[in-house]
Design a protein around this motif. Structure first.
Motif, PDB file in Angstrom:
ATOM      1  N   GLY A   9       0.815  -1.212   0.000  1.00 50.32           N
ATOM      2  CA  GLY A   9       0.000   0.000   0.000  1.00 50.32           C
ATOM      3  C   GLY A   9       0.852   1.267   0.000  1.00 50.32           C
ATOM      4  O   GLY A   9       1.991   1.284  -0.481  1.00 50.32           O
ATOM      5  N   GLY A  10       0.287   2.315   0.584  1.00 50.72           N
ATOM      6  CA  GLY A  10       0.914   3.631   0.514  1.00 50.72           C
ATOM      7  C   GLY A  10       2.270   3.705   1.186  1.00 50.72           C
ATOM      8  O   GLY A  10       3.217   4.280   0.628  1.00 50.72           O
ATOM      9  N   MET A  11       2.400   3.174   2.395  1.00 50.53           N
ATOM     10  CA  MET A  11       3.689   3.253   3.098  1.00 50.53           C
ATOM     11  C   MET A  11       4.724   2.360   2.414  1.00 50.53           C
ATOM     12  O   MET A  11       5.904   2.726   2.332  1.00 50.53           O
ATOM     13  CB  MET A  11       3.519   2.864   4.573  1.00 50.53           C
ATOM     14  CG  MET A  11       2.777   3.909   5.389  1.00 50.53           C
ATOM     15  SD  MET A  11       3.684   5.467   5.546  1.00 50.53           S
ATOM     16  CE  MET A  11       4.875   5.053   6.816  1.00 50.53           C
ATOM     17  N   ALA A  12       4.287   1.202   1.917  1.00 50.97           N
ATOM     18  CA  ALA A  12       5.216   0.320   1.186  1.00 50.97           C
ATOM     19  C   ALA A  12       5.770   1.057  -0.019  1.00 50.97           C
ATOM     20  O   ALA A  12       6.974   1.008  -0.307  1.00 50.97           O
ATOM     21  CB  ALA A  12       4.484  -0.954   0.760  1.00 50.97           C
ATOM     22  N   GLU A  13       4.895   1.765  -0.711  1.00 49.70           N
ATOM     23  CA  GLU A  13       5.328   2.488  -1.909  1.00 49.70           C
ATOM     24  C   GLU A  13       6.243   3.668  -1.553  1.00 49.70           C
ATOM     25  O   GLU A  13       7.315   3.843  -2.159  1.00 49.70           O
ATOM     26  CB  GLU A  13       4.115   3.008  -2.684  1.00 49.70           C
ATOM     27  CG  GLU A  13       4.527   3.845  -3.872  1.00 49.70           C
ATOM     28  CD  GLU A  13       3.404   4.141  -4.845  1.00 49.70           C
ATOM     29  OE1 GLU A  13       2.235   3.875  -4.505  1.00 49.70           O
ATOM     30  OE2 GLU A  13       3.699   4.607  -5.952  1.00 49.70           O
ATOM     31  N   ALA A  14       5.818   4.456  -0.562  1.00 48.04           N
ATOM     32  CA  ALA A  14       6.578   5.676  -0.251  1.00 48.04           C
ATOM     33  C   ALA A  14       7.969   5.333   0.295  1.00 48.04           C
ATOM     34  O   ALA A  14       8.981   5.863  -0.185  1.00 48.04           O
ATOM     35  CB  ALA A  14       5.800   6.530   0.742  1.00 48.04           C
ATOM     36  N   LEU A  15       8.036   4.464   1.292  1.00 50.77           N
ATOM     37  CA  LEU A  15       9.341   4.136   1.883  1.00 50.77           C
ATOM     38  C   LEU A  15      10.143   3.214   0.960  1.00 50.77           C
ATOM     39  O   LEU A  15      11.352   3.408   0.778  1.00 50.77           O
ATOM     40  CB  LEU A  15       9.153   3.499   3.263  1.00 50.77           C
ATOM     41  CG  LEU A  15       8.707   4.473   4.364  1.00 50.77           C
ATOM     42  CD1 LEU A  15       8.376   3.716   5.654  1.00 50.77           C
ATOM     43  CD2 LEU A  15       9.774   5.538   4.649  1.00 50.77           C
ATOM     44  N   GLY A  16       9.469   2.223   0.376  1.00 55.02           N
ATOM     45  CA  GLY A  16      10.172   1.322  -0.542  1.00 55.02           C
ATOM     46  C   GLY A  16      10.776   2.096  -1.701  1.00 55.02           C
ATOM     47  O   GLY A  16      11.934   1.884  -2.093  1.00 55.02           O
ATOM     48  N   GLY A  17      10.017   3.036  -2.247  1.00 51.67           N
ATOM     49  CA  GLY A  17      10.505   3.842  -3.362  1.00 51.67           C
ATOM     50  C   GLY A  17      11.701   4.704  -2.967  1.00 51.67           C
ATOM     51  O   GLY A  17      12.665   4.844  -3.719  1.00 51.67           O
ATOM     52  N   ARG A  18      11.631   5.269  -1.777  1.00 50.58           N
ATOM     53  CA  ARG A  18      12.766   6.091  -1.303  1.00 50.58           C
ATOM     54  C   ARG A  18      13.997   5.223  -1.134  1.00 50.58           C
ATOM     55  O   ARG A  18      15.111   5.642  -1.465  1.00 50.58           O
ATOM     56  CB  ARG A  18      12.422   6.738   0.045  1.00 50.58           C
ATOM     57  CG  ARG A  18      11.441   7.861  -0.041  1.00 50.58           C
ATOM     58  CD  ARG A  18      11.609   8.828   1.121  1.00 50.58           C
ATOM     59  NE  ARG A  18      12.272  10.020   0.666  1.00 50.58           N
ATOM     60  CZ  ARG A  18      11.617  11.102   0.210  1.00 50.58           C
ATOM     61  NH1 ARG A  18      10.306  11.120   0.151  1.00 50.58           N
ATOM     62  NH2 ARG A  18      12.300  12.153  -0.192  1.00 50.58           N
ATOM     63  N   TRP A  19      13.838   4.029  -0.599  1.00 50.45           N
ATOM     64  CA  TRP A  19      15.008   3.173  -0.377  1.00 50.45           C
ATOM     65  C   TRP A  19      15.606   2.717  -1.711  1.00 50.45           C
ATOM     66  O   TRP A  19      16.824   2.657  -1.855  1.00 50.45           O
ATOM     67  CB  TRP A  19      14.641   1.991   0.527  1.00 50.45           C
ATOM     68  CG  TRP A  19      14.524   2.400   1.971  1.00 50.45           C
ATOM     69  CD1 TRP A  19      15.285   3.334   2.615  1.00 50.45           C
ATOM     70  CD2 TRP A  19      13.586   1.914   2.935  1.00 50.45           C
ATOM     71  NE1 TRP A  19      14.881   3.447   3.935  1.00 50.45           N
ATOM     72  CE2 TRP A  19      13.855   2.597   4.160  1.00 50.45           C
ATOM     73  CE3 TRP A  19      12.544   0.975   2.903  1.00 50.45           C
ATOM     74  CZ2 TRP A  19      13.121   2.361   5.324  1.00 50.45           C
ATOM     75  CZ3 TRP A  19      11.824   0.730   4.062  1.00 50.45           C
ATOM     76  CH2 TRP A  19      12.109   1.419   5.257  1.00 50.45           C
ATOM     77  N   VAL A  20      14.753   2.414  -2.683  1.00 55.52           N
ATOM     78  CA  VAL A  20      15.292   2.067  -4.013  1.00 55.52           C
ATOM     79  C   VAL A  20      16.083   3.251  -4.558  1.00 55.52           C
ATOM     80  O   VAL A  20      17.217   3.095  -5.040  1.00 55.52           O
ATOM     81  CB  VAL A  20      14.149   1.682  -4.990  1.00 55.52           C
ATOM     82  CG1 VAL A  20      14.681   1.591  -6.419  1.00 55.52           C
ATOM     83  CG2 VAL A  20      13.501   0.361  -4.567  1.00 55.52           C
ATOM     84  N   ALA A  21      15.505   4.446  -4.450  1.00 50.60           N
ATOM     85  CA  ALA A  21      16.187   5.641  -4.967  1.00 50.60           C
ATOM     86  C   ALA A  21      17.512   5.880  -4.249  1.00 50.60           C
ATOM     87  O   ALA A  21      18.437   6.460  -4.822  1.00 50.60           O
ATOM     88  CB  ALA A  21      15.276   6.863  -4.827  1.00 50.60           C
ATOM     89  N   ALA A  22      17.587   5.411  -2.997  1.00 55.60           N
ATOM     90  CA  ALA A  22      18.828   5.582  -2.222  1.00 55.60           C
ATOM     91  C   ALA A  22      19.833   4.470  -2.504  1.00 55.60           C
ATOM     92  O   ALA A  22      20.905   4.440  -1.896  1.00 55.60           O
ATOM     93  CB  ALA A  22      18.504   5.627  -0.732  1.00 55.60           C
ATOM     94  N   GLY A  23      19.470   3.529  -3.397  1.00 59.18           N
ATOM     95  CA  GLY A  23      20.427   2.500  -3.794  1.00 59.18           C
ATOM     96  C   GLY A  23      20.260   1.168  -3.094  1.00 59.18           C
ATOM     97  O   GLY A  23      21.083   0.265  -3.269  1.00 59.18           O
TER      98      GLY A  23
END
Ligand SMILES: NC(=O)c1ccc[n+]([C@@H]2O[C@H](COP(=O)([O-])OP(=O)(O)OC[C@H]3O[C@@H](n4cnc5c(N)ncnc54)[C@H](OP(=O)(O)O)[C@@H]3O)[C@@H](O)[C@H]2O)c1
Length: 199
Positions: A9-23
């Motif tokens: 859901g929303g938190m999975a997307e928001a935090l997961g996306g940030r962590w992917v962007a952080a490498g």
């Protein structure tokens, strides 16, 4: 790092996306394979089952409703689990599931760290996590020094600073404070006005 995410859901997307962007490498393990695949492809993660998420790597983000958190995690002995859940009763802004983090730890055997629950999902979606010239502070409560170090690194890597909230027994204060703050925010209060900087 490798982070497994329970939930799509929303938190999975928001935090997961940030962590992917952080490498970091992220695996989305929601209950729906289709939604997990769809989210994973949107944020540059991989998809798997909930069991895959628990086994994936250095940390597991539990991003499901608090009421099902213990059941969704199951047994996870020795795993580093980030509990971002909130169990706020709509309209009354009290807790319907008290002590989620502590109950998760004793039921699963995981090294649970309460974190990322204080801010609304829209905060985690913002392009920058610097506000008024300062990086966002993220309170952490946990008992395991090594688990806390993993979560501190995940906080640092997305441009935030961790705030030591003490042992896991204090997570219930963070859960209650969050419910209280959400009630104030929804009521239109300026929550930040209550915490002045005194020099
Ligand atoms: N939204 C916020 O502002 C915010 C901020 C901080 C913390 N949190 C906390 O973060 C957690 C996730 O919130 P969210 O905003 O990401 O919610 P969400 O968008 O509604 O997503 C919830 C996720 O949990 C899954 N789920 C629901 N019931 C389940 C069950 N019985 N078994 C397995 N998975 C189940 C959903 O799966 P389906 O898609 O299959 O239904 C979905 O993937 C909650 O505990 C919430 O309190 C939320």
């Amino acid at each position: 790092m490798r982070i497994g995410v329970l939930g799509s859901g929303g938190m999975a997307e928001a935090l997961g996306g940030r962590w992917v962007a952080a490498g970091h490498e992220v695996l989305i393990g929601g209950r729906s394979p289709e939604r997990s695949r769809e989210l994973a492809s949107r944020i540059g993660a991989v998809a798997g089952s909930p069991a895959d998420a628990v086994a994936f790597g250095d940390a597991v983000l539990l991003a499901v409703p608090a009421a099902v958190a213990v059941d969704v995690l199951g047994a996870a002995p020795g795993r580093v689990v980030i509990d971002c859940t909130n169990s706020v009763v709509p309209g009354r802004f009290v807790l319907d599931e008290p002590r989620v983090a502590a109950r998760l730890a004793s039921a699963s055997g995981a090294h649970v760290v309460k974190a990322f629950n204080l801010c609304h999902v829209d905060v985690w979606r913002r392009p920058s996590l610097t506000f008024e010239g300062r990086p966002l502070g993220v309170p952490l409560c946990g008992d395991s020094a090594s688990a806390l170090e993993v979560v501190r690194e995940l906080v640092r890597s997305i441009g935030c600073v961790s705030v030591d909230g003490g042992p896991l027994e204090r997570a219930e204060l963070l859960e209650a404070a969050t419910a209280f703050a959400i009630g104030l925010w929804v009521g239109g209060a300026d929550v930040r006005s209550m915490f002045p900087t005194i020099t």
